[in-house]
Enzyme design. Structure first.
Site, short mmCIF file in Angstrom:
data_model
loop_
_atom_site.label_atom_id
_atom_site.label_comp_id
_atom_site.label_asym_id
_atom_site.label_seq_id
_atom_site.Cartn_x
_atom_site.Cartn_y
_atom_site.Cartn_z
N GLU A 182 0.87 -1.19 -0.10
CA GLU A 182 -0.07 -0.13 0.07
C GLU A 182 0.89 1.31 0.10
O GLU A 182 1.08 1.88 1.00
CB GLU A 182 -1.03 0.23 1.15
CG GLU A 182 -2.29 1.22 1.05
CD GLU A 182 -2.93 1.42 2.09
OE1 GLU A 182 -3.06 2.50 2.54
OE2 GLU A 182 -3.43 0.13 2.62
N ASP A 186 2.10 2.36 3.64
CA ASP A 186 1.08 3.31 3.44
C ASP A 186 1.93 4.78 3.54
O ASP A 186 1.47 5.83 3.63
CB ASP A 186 0.18 3.58 4.77
CG ASP A 186 -1.16 4.28 4.19
OD1 ASP A 186 -1.21 4.76 3.05
OD2 ASP A 186 -2.27 4.50 5.18
#
Length: 327
Positions: free
Chosen positions: A8, A288
């Protein structure tokens, strides 16, 4: 740990980068903007320092899903995928890609997904929550019947679908009115995305397409901690199913059709809970970046109190198998 896979990991184009400014203070936005636009140089150096061998890159949020003019959404997805393919081609041994797709038009989304996977070599698709269609105050979710042909194509192509968060629309935020701190990663991202995932399960989607794989970030968007209770009540044989179409208990689908990642949730206790609920083989490392610090994610994971076999599985092996990175 060396040779980690992170999946991600975000980028932006000049066209989409402004969508992310709201998530950062004015003092740090210039640096984060630079991070989003950079898929080489400093990102590669930081990956090396963090022991990340491969990053699967995806478009920032909400971008395509927030363009309620369908033609604009189709064009944005096409341009973003072309740009990402170009960036990945410069470092094919370090980067792979998730496709952006315009689900405002399911047929166009099928066409773009097929192009991205078959022609551009992308390893999956990442969608930023519900799509707005036709007007700003519209939220369309993917459990609806018009999306069944799209899901059929995802299954046929045998690629994972990453359901990434976005905030609920302003007209659906009454419960947090006056408390803006509840928006975004602090709370609403997980509520919104976890609910969307439960809608997919409850619709019978995985009965129709049992080979579908959905990935959730942030260690499952609250689901590992509440899936038993949801399953206990809402499953077809539960205490109050209220129109659920899924044939089996919710918890079965969660364990068989979902993976979770550690993106933005660097908590060992939460990771262990996911490992026990969904199985270590369905948990994967992610950072992230640049919404979270790559270094914090890697340091936490490398020192987390789990077994070394589990660390290697979560940090590398599960993702390599799921995304066929060794093929």
């Amino acid at each position: 740990m060396h040779d980690k896979v992170a999946l991600e990991e975000h980028f932006a184009t000049e066209e989409t980068v402004g969508d992310s400014e709201i998530f950062f203070g004015k003092d740090i936005w210039p640096a984060r903007k630079k991070d989003l636009l950079d898929v080489a140089d400093s990102r590669l150096r930081r990956m090396d320092a963090c022991g990340i061998r491969t990053a699967i890159i995806s478009l920032n949020a909400p971008t395509v899903q927030a363009r309620y003019d369908t033609k604009d959404a189709i064009g944005m997805a096409h341009r973003a995928n072309d740009k990402l393919a170009e960036l990945v081609d410069r470092n094919p041994d370090r980067f792979r890609a998730f496709a952006a797709v315009p689900l405002q038009d399911p047929d166009a989304a099928i066409e773009e997904l097929r192009r991205a996977v078959q022609d551009l070599g992308f390893v999956g698709v990442l969608v930023n929550g519900f799509s707005q269609i036709g007007e700003e105050d519209n939220a369309t979710y993917y459990d609806l019947p018009q999306y069944r042909p799209f899901w059929a194509e995802v299954e046929r192509l045998d690629v994972p679908f990453y359901l990434h968060p976005r905030n609920p629309l302003a007209s659906r935020q009454q419960i947090i009115e006056g408390h803006p701190w509840l928006m975004g990663p602090a709370w609403q991202f997980s509520v919104e995305t976890g609910t969307h995932a439960l809608r997919l399960i409850g619709s019978g989607l995985f009965d129709a397409f049992p080979k579908l794989t959905v990935v959730l970030g942030h260690l499952g968007e609250f689901l590992p901690y509440n899936i038993w209770r949801t399953s206990h009540w809402a499953s077809a044989d539960g205490r109050n199913p209220l129109g659920v179409q899924a044939k089996r208990p919710f918890i079965d689908y969660f364990r068989e059709n979902f993976y979770v990642t550690t993106s933005g949730n660097f908590r060992t206790m939460a990771m262990r809970n996911s490992m026990e609920e969904i199985g270590t083989a369905r948990v994967m490392f992610s950072t992230d970046f640049p919404f979270e610090d790559m270094e914090e994610a890697a340091t936490w994971f490398d020192q987390a109190e789990i077994g070394e076999n589990d660390r290697e599985a979560i940090g590398r092996d599960n993702a390599r198998r799921l995304f066929k990175l060794d093929d």
